[in-house]
Design an enzyme around this catalytic site. Structure first.
Site, PDB file in Angstrom:
ATOM      1  N   ARG A  14       7.059  -0.405  -4.216  1.00 11.52           N
ATOM      2  CA  ARG A  14       7.452  -1.465  -3.280  1.00 11.52           C
ATOM      3  C   ARG A  14       6.680  -1.258  -1.980  1.00 11.52           C
ATOM      4  O   ARG A  14       7.202  -0.689  -1.025  1.00 11.52           O
ATOM      5  CB  ARG A  14       8.963  -1.429  -3.096  1.00 11.52           C
ATOM      6  CG  ARG A  14       9.671  -1.960  -4.350  1.00 11.52           C
ATOM      7  CD  ARG A  14      11.142  -1.666  -4.390  1.00 11.52           C
ATOM      8  NE  ARG A  14      11.392  -0.246  -4.607  1.00 11.52           N
ATOM      9  CZ  ARG A  14      12.575   0.278  -4.924  1.00 11.52           C
ATOM     10  NH1 ARG A  14      13.620  -0.506  -5.065  1.00 11.52           N
ATOM     11  NH2 ARG A  14      12.709   1.567  -5.095  1.00 11.52           N
TER      12      ARG A  14
ATOM     13  N   TYR B  50      -3.792   6.298  -4.141  1.00 12.54           N
ATOM     14  CA  TYR B  50      -3.927   5.441  -2.967  1.00 12.54           C
ATOM     15  C   TYR B  50      -5.232   5.771  -2.238  1.00 12.54           C
ATOM     16  O   TYR B  50      -5.714   6.905  -2.295  1.00 12.54           O
ATOM     17  CB  TYR B  50      -2.794   5.712  -1.958  1.00 12.54           C
ATOM     18  CG  TYR B  50      -1.456   5.144  -2.313  1.00 12.54           C
ATOM     19  CD1 TYR B  50      -1.061   3.890  -1.861  1.00 12.54           C
ATOM     20  CD2 TYR B  50      -0.548   5.875  -3.085  1.00 12.54           C
ATOM     21  CE1 TYR B  50       0.195   3.378  -2.163  1.00 12.54           C
ATOM     22  CE2 TYR B  50       0.708   5.360  -3.393  1.00 12.54           C
ATOM     23  CZ  TYR B  50       1.069   4.111  -2.928  1.00 12.54           C
ATOM     24  OH  TYR B  50       2.301   3.597  -3.221  1.00 12.54           O
TER      25      TYR B  50
ATOM     26  N   ARG C  76       0.681   7.205   4.611  1.00 14.93           N
ATOM     27  CA  ARG C  76       0.327   6.818   5.981  1.00 14.93           C
ATOM     28  C   ARG C  76       0.556   7.957   6.975  1.00 14.93           C
ATOM     29  O   ARG C  76      -0.173   8.064   7.968  1.00 14.93           O
ATOM     30  CB  ARG C  76       1.100   5.560   6.389  1.00 14.93           C
ATOM     31  CG  ARG C  76       0.596   4.314   5.650  1.00 14.93           C
ATOM     32  CD  ARG C  76       1.526   3.131   5.783  1.00 14.93           C
ATOM     33  NE  ARG C  76       1.727   2.769   7.182  1.00 14.93           N
ATOM     34  CZ  ARG C  76       2.653   1.888   7.593  1.00 14.93           C
ATOM     35  NH1 ARG C  76       3.457   1.318   6.706  1.00 14.93           N
ATOM     36  NH2 ARG C  76       2.764   1.599   8.862  1.00 14.93           N
TER      37      ARG C  76
ATOM     38  N   ASP D 256       4.777  -1.526   1.518  1.00 17.65           N
ATOM     39  CA  ASP D 256       5.211  -2.037   2.825  1.00 17.65           C
ATOM     40  C   ASP D 256       4.420  -3.275   3.251  1.00 17.65           C
ATOM     41  O   ASP D 256       3.334  -3.539   2.734  1.00 17.65           O
ATOM     42  CB  ASP D 256       4.939  -0.969   3.896  1.00 17.65           C
ATOM     43  CG  ASP D 256       6.128  -0.056   4.071  1.00 17.65           C
ATOM     44  OD1 ASP D 256       7.197  -0.330   3.488  1.00 17.65           O
ATOM     45  OD2 ASP D 256       5.978   0.942   4.802  1.00 17.65           O
TER      46      ASP D 256
END
Lengths: 257, 257
Positions: free
Chosen positions: A50, A110, A197, A52
Site C-alpha cells: 500500500r 525498491y 524513505r 504512500d
C-alpha cells in the site's frame, strides 16, 4: 471463480497513494473501477504494497477474484484500455485462490533516486529528490553495508506504524551513481512503514557529511526513530518488483510478518 | 547595459511551447515575468529555439539585456527562486551586446526518445513516445546514416514553414537502445520546422518495417513533405544543447540561415 494476479505500474504523482480513501484519488480505486467496468461485476483488488501518496511503482502486485471468462492473460490488455495513462497493468496471470499477496513470503525491491547537481533539472523532478550538495557516494555505500542482513529496523520505521515486530532482512542495498543520478536500490523480505524513505534520508545525511557512515550501526542498535535520518520525500521512491517464489505460491507458505 | 545569456531547462508538458502567445502559458512568458520581477525592469528574452508545445529542453538558450548590477553568474540562482519547478535556468553569463542567439552560427543537439515495449510504463510516459511494435534498431540506424551530411531537407519540414532555404547539415544522427528506450540523438547546424519530429516519425516507420531503410534516400531527393513519415509526438523530443563556438561569438559571424 478464479484469482488473478496483476503487476501494476503507476506514476504516483497525482495519487493519494494506493489504498482506498473516501474522497481521494487512489490507485486502488482507479483499478477497482476499471476492472469492475470491464468484467461487469464488482471487483475489489487486494494490493501487496500500500504505497504512500506520491510513491511510484513499476511492479506492485494486486489480486482479485472474478467469474468472468476472459482469458487471464488478456485482462491486462483489456483493462489498460480503461485505465488512465498514469496507471497501467503490466501482466495478468491466474494463481491459486489461496494466494494472498501480503501473506505469502516475498522479496520486494525498491529504488530511491536522487538528482545530485547544482541546479534542478525539470525533466527529472517528478521521479527524484533534488539535492544540490555534492553527496559522497562512497560514504553512502559504506553506511548502506551496515544495514544489510537481518536487523531490528525500529529506528527506520515511522512511529505511526501499528506493527510490533520490527525485525526485517535486507538482502541487498546498493548505492550507485550515473551522471547526476544517485540510485539506492534495496531488496528485502519486507519493509516497515516509511523504512525505505528513512534509509534514503539517512544515507543522504551520510552523503552530505552530517555524520560518519559508522553511525548507522548505532542507529540500528538504539531502536529509536529519533536516531535515524529524516524521511526522504515520496517522489524519489519507486517500487520496482515483488517476487514470490513458485514454491511459496503453491505451498501457500504464509509469512508471519 | 549588459547582455546576459541563459541556458534554460524545462519540462514542456504543461506549456504551449516557448514563444509568447496571448492567453497561453509559455516558457518565454514565465521567464520574462520572473526576470522582470527579479531585476525590477521590463525584461524580454530572445530565445534560440522556439520549441513547440510539449517539447522539453535541457539546454535551450535565451538572451536579454539588463541595467541591473547583479553579477551575471548569480542571475541563474536568483531567478530560479522565482521560477516554477518545471522551468529552471541552468547558467547565466555575460556575452557581447551584439550576440543574437538565432543569428550566430550554432550546433544544436536534440534527442527523441521512444519507449519500445509491450505495455506503457507510466513513469516514462511524459518524456517518450510509446510504440508497442518491436522496432528494428539496425534498420533505423541504416536509415539514419543516409540523413547525415548536407542535404535539402524539404521533405522533412512542415509545410507550414515560412523558410525557403531548406538545406541543412546534420553532423551526426545516432540511434541507440538501452533496455526499453530507443534514443535518436541528432546534431546539426540548424533544424527546419518539425524536422527532428519528422525524422523520428520516419525512423519509427522504418523500425516497424513499413518501408526499407534505403527509402529515405528517395525521400531526401524528392523534396516533398508527403514522401517522408509522420511527425512524431512532441513529448518524445528534448532540446539537449546549443553550442556556439567562441570565435563565432566574438566575431559576430552571422549565419545567413
Amino acid at each position: 471463480m478464479r484469482r488473478i494476479k496483476l503487476e501494476v505500474a503507476y506514476d504516483g504523482t497525482n495519487y493519494c497513494g494506493w489504498q482506498l480513501q473516501s474522497g481521494h484519488l487512489t490507485v486502488e480505486a482507479v483499478l477497482n473501477k476499471a476492472l469492475s467496468e470491464l468484467l461487469k461485476e464488482e471487483v475489489a483488488v487486494i494490493g501487496a504494497s500500500r504505497t504512500d501518496s506520491g510513491v511510484h511503482a513499476k511492479g506492485n502486485v494486486a489480486v482479485f477474484d472474478t467469474n468472468s471468462l476472459i482469458p487471464s492473460e488478456k485482462i491486462s490488455y483489456a483493462v489498460n484500455q480503461r485505465l488512465p495513462e498514469d496507471v497501467k497493468v503490466q501482466s495478468s496471470v491466474e494463481i491459486p485462490l489461496e494466494f494472498h499477496p501480503r501473506r505469502v513470503k516475498s522479496k520486494k525491491t525498491y529504488e530511491y533516486c536522487i538528482l545530485n547537481r547544482n541546479i534542478l533539472l525539470p525533466t527529472e523532478r517528478l521521479y527524484t529528490t533534488f539535492i544540490y550538495n555534492d553527496l559522497d557516494v562512497k560514504a553512502m555505500q559504506e553506511a548502506a553495508s551496515y544495514l544489510v542482513g537481518e536487523h531490528d529496523f525500529k529506528s527506520f520505521c515511522s512511529v505511526k506504524t501499528q506493527v510490533t515486530d520490527t525485525v526485517r532482512t535486507i538482502y541487498s542495498l546498493e548505492v550507485s551513481k550515473k551522471k547526476d543520478i544517485i540510485t539506492i536500490r534495496v531488496t528485502g523480505n519486507g519493509f516497515l512503514y516509511n523504512m525505505v524513505r528513512i534509509i534514503a534520508g539517512t544515507l543522504i545525511e551520510v552523503g552530505r557529511g552530517a555524520y560518519p557512515p559508522q553511525k548507522v550501526k548505532g542507529m540500528l542498535e538504539g531502536c529509536d526513530r529519533n536516531l535515524a535520518g529524516p524521511t526522504a520525500p515520496a517522489k524519489g521512491l519507486t517500487l520496482i518488483k515483488i517476487e514470490y517464489d513458485e514454491e511459496n505460491l503453491l505451498n501457500n507458505n504464509y509469512d508471519i510478518k
